[in-house]
Design a protein around this motif. Structure first.
Motif, PDB file in Angstrom:
ATOM      1  N   ALA A   1       1.039  -0.902   0.000  1.00  0.00           N
ATOM      2  CA  ALA A   1       0.035  -0.147  -0.073  1.00  0.00           C
ATOM      3  C   ALA A   1       0.687   1.393   0.326  1.00  0.00           C
ATOM      4  O   ALA A   1       1.587   1.451   0.721  1.00  0.00           O
ATOM      5  CB  ALA A   1      -1.333   0.087   0.956  1.00  0.00           C
TER       6      ALA A   1
ATOM      7  N   VAL B   1      -1.881  -0.918  -3.066  1.00  0.00           N
ATOM      8  CA  VAL B   1      -3.927   0.007  -3.031  1.00  0.00           C
ATOM      9  C   VAL B   1      -2.844   1.124  -3.204  1.00  0.00           C
ATOM     10  O   VAL B   1      -1.657   1.488  -2.302  1.00  0.00           O
ATOM     11  CB  VAL B   1      -3.831  -0.574  -1.931  1.00  0.00           C
ATOM     12  CG1 VAL B   1      -5.354  -0.477  -1.287  1.00  0.00           C
ATOM     13  CG2 VAL B   1      -4.228  -2.869  -2.389  1.00  0.00           C
TER      14      VAL B   1
ATOM     15  N   ASN C   1      -3.919   5.382  -2.630  1.00  0.00           N
ATOM     16  CA  ASN C   1      -5.640   6.505  -2.624  1.00  0.00           C
ATOM     17  C   ASN C   1      -4.722   7.598  -2.783  1.00  0.00           C
ATOM     18  O   ASN C   1      -5.673   8.319  -3.379  1.00  0.00           O
ATOM     19  CB  ASN C   1      -5.488   7.053  -1.060  1.00  0.00           C
ATOM     20  CG  ASN C   1      -4.840   7.826  -0.056  1.00  0.00           C
ATOM     21  OD1 ASN C   1      -3.339   7.287  -0.246  1.00  0.00           O
ATOM     22  ND2 ASN C   1      -5.451   8.856   0.398  1.00  0.00           N
TER      23      ASN C   1
ATOM     24  N   THR D   1      -8.603   3.298  -3.720  1.00  0.00           N
ATOM     25  CA  THR D   1      -9.193   2.807  -3.228  1.00  0.00           C
ATOM     26  C   THR D   1     -10.641   3.099  -2.748  1.00  0.00           C
ATOM     27  O   THR D   1     -11.432   3.393  -2.237  1.00  0.00           O
ATOM     28  CB  THR D   1      -8.973   3.969  -1.260  1.00  0.00           C
ATOM     29  OG1 THR D   1      -8.736   5.158  -2.363  1.00  0.00           O
ATOM     30  CG2 THR D   1      -7.598   3.744  -1.663  1.00  0.00           C
TER      31      THR D   1
ATOM     32  N   ALA E   1     -12.822   5.961   1.697  1.00  0.00           N
ATOM     33  CA  ALA E   1     -11.067   5.420   1.043  1.00  0.00           C
ATOM     34  C   ALA E   1     -10.749   4.737   2.360  1.00  0.00           C
ATOM     35  O   ALA E   1     -10.220   2.883   2.485  1.00  0.00           O
ATOM     36  CB  ALA E   1     -10.934   6.553   0.871  1.00  0.00           C
ATOM     37  N   GLU E   2     -11.414   4.805   3.423  1.00  0.00           N
ATOM     38  CA  GLU E   2     -11.178   4.143   5.078  1.00  0.00           C
ATOM     39  C   GLU E   2     -11.787   2.955   5.058  1.00  0.00           C
ATOM     40  O   GLU E   2     -11.234   1.702   5.206  1.00  0.00           O
ATOM     41  CB  GLU E   2     -11.338   5.054   6.282  1.00  0.00           C
ATOM     42  CG  GLU E   2     -10.090   6.202   6.094  1.00  0.00           C
ATOM     43  CD  GLU E   2     -11.311   7.063   7.766  1.00  0.00           C
ATOM     44  OE1 GLU E   2     -11.140   6.136   8.594  1.00  0.00           O
ATOM     45  OE2 GLU E   2     -11.316   8.079   7.444  1.00  0.00           O
TER      46      GLU E   2
ATOM     47  N   ALA F   1     -12.815   1.197   2.173  1.00  0.00           N
ATOM     48  CA  ALA F   1     -11.966   0.056   0.986  1.00  0.00           C
ATOM     49  C   ALA F   1     -10.565  -0.702   1.970  1.00  0.00           C
ATOM     50  O   ALA F   1     -10.376  -1.165   1.346  1.00  0.00           O
ATOM     51  CB  ALA F   1     -11.544   0.730  -0.441  1.00  0.00           C
ATOM     52  N   LEU F   2      -9.781   0.304   3.125  1.00  0.00           N
ATOM     53  CA  LEU F   2      -9.110  -0.708   2.958  1.00  0.00           C
ATOM     54  C   LEU F   2      -8.738  -1.245   4.020  1.00  0.00           C
ATOM     55  O   LEU F   2      -8.644  -2.183   4.760  1.00  0.00           O
ATOM     56  CB  LEU F   2      -7.629   0.246   3.736  1.00  0.00           C
ATOM     57  CG  LEU F   2      -7.182   1.594   2.285  1.00  0.00           C
ATOM     58  CD1 LEU F   2      -6.895   2.517   3.208  1.00  0.00           C
ATOM     59  CD2 LEU F   2      -5.663   1.351   1.524  1.00  0.00           C
TER      60      LEU F   2
ATOM     61  N   VAL G   1      -7.015   8.015   6.736  1.00  0.00           N
ATOM     62  CA  VAL G   1      -7.241   7.352   5.420  1.00  0.00           C
ATOM     63  C   VAL G   1      -5.578   6.591   5.537  1.00  0.00           C
ATOM     64  O   VAL G   1      -5.662   5.635   5.575  1.00  0.00           O
ATOM     65  CB  VAL G   1      -6.881   8.184   3.995  1.00  0.00           C
ATOM     66  CG1 VAL G   1      -6.432   6.876   2.754  1.00  0.00           C
ATOM     67  CG2 VAL G   1      -8.304   8.500   4.154  1.00  0.00           C
TER      68      VAL G   1
ATOM     69  N   ILE H   1      -4.065   3.029   6.390  1.00  0.00           N
ATOM     70  CA  ILE H   1      -3.017   1.804   5.340  1.00  0.00           C
ATOM     71  C   ILE H   1      -2.343   1.573   6.479  1.00  0.00           C
ATOM     72  O   ILE H   1      -1.456   0.423   5.676  1.00  0.00           O
ATOM     73  CB  ILE H   1      -2.908   3.328   4.353  1.00  0.00           C
ATOM     74  CG1 ILE H   1      -3.742   3.636   3.143  1.00  0.00           C
ATOM     75  CG2 ILE H   1      -0.978   2.891   3.804  1.00  0.00           C
ATOM     76  CD1 ILE H   1      -2.947   4.890   2.207  1.00  0.00           C
TER      77      ILE H   1
END
Length: 270
Positions: free
Chosen positions: A112, A135, A137, A156, A172-173, A175-176, A207, A211
């Motif tokens: 990431a 991965v 953002n 993300t 975004a958060e 998705a992680l 975010v 990560i």
């Protein structure tokens, strides 16, 4: 040999030159948010010793804050520099850091990568790898890898924060949250031994934390202007940082303190 009149003229010119130099220093810090002593010295054509004295005087007047190896404006705890401002700083050091950080990536890795100008430089050096999953953002990281057919890039999603070209927010958060990668490569606006990595913005911090949580190990990429600087929101505490990749201008005493707390140091030579 000079007469008294010439000597007096020279003496009267010194304060003016010093005032002009300090104004130039203040203008540079205002334009960029944070500037290293070395960069300031180059810009004004003086030694770092002279610039350090100027910075101390400006700090005493409440016009800027002095940090290890550099200066920032008062209130920098909550000020987030834009991408363009950050891109103008420490270019040589960021390139060296990116080269060294790329050696921590192996073919077949899932990693990431967070937002930032240093992580963007790092992403450009991943093209030689195969079967790599990244991965991120960061639109800049994704763009750097867009023409690499053997690298799978996963964005993300989230809300675009245009000033830093990154996706932030709950999407975004989330998705992680379900991901697991070998290493996370993140940057920030400040790194201290006591508090770890930090950033001025709550959404960016959220975010960056996500990560870091997705990774087995966290790698921080930070040039010397970030070392010893503390900003408003903690992202990764020191005890969760496995590696720091920095440059050889970083303050030795802070690096030693980080190492004593278990951070493995990788110092890029300029």
């Amino acid at each position: 040999m000079t007469d008294g009149k010439t000597h007096d003229a020279a003496e009267s010119a010194r304060p003016l030159f010093a005032a002009e130099r300090r104004q130039r220093i203040l203008d540079l810090v205002r334009a960029n948010g944070a500037v290293s002593l070395r960069d300031l010295a180059r810009a004004v054509g003086s030694s770092e010793v002279t610039v350090r004295r100027d910075v101390r005087i400006l700090e005493g007047e409440g016009l800027l804050d002095r940090h290890h190896g550099g200066a920032t404006l008062p209130g920098e705890l909550s000020r987030e520099p834009t991408y363009l401002q950050k891109a103008q700083l420490s270019g040589t050091e960021k390139t060296a850091i990116a080269d060294l950080a790329a050696s921590l990536v192996e073919d077949g890795d899932a990693i990431a990568v967070g937002a930032g100008t240093t992580t963007q430089a790092f992403a450009r050096r991943l093209a030689r790898h195969t079967e790599l999953a990244v991965v991120t953002n960061s639109l800049l990281v994704a763009q750097a890898l867009a023409d690499c057919p053997r690298i799978e890039v996963v964005l993300t999603g989230g809300t675009l924060r245009g000033s830093i070209h990154a996706l932030v927010g709950s999407s975004a958060e989330h998705a992680l949250a379900g991901l697991r990668v070998r290493r996370a490569f993140v940057s920030g606006n400040g790194l201290t031994a006591e508090r770890g990595l930090s950033t001025p913005n709550l959404q960016v911090a959220g975010v960056d934390r996500a990560i870091a949580r997705a990774a087995e190990e966290v790698v921080v990429l930070a040039d010397h202007t970030k070392i010893g600087v503390d900003t408003m929101v903690q992202t990764v505490p020191t005890e969760e940082i496995a590696h720091l990749v920095t440059d050889d201008e970083a303050p030795t005493e802070i690096l030693d303190d980080l190492a004593s707390r278990g951070v493995r140091l990788h110092v890029a030579r300029g």
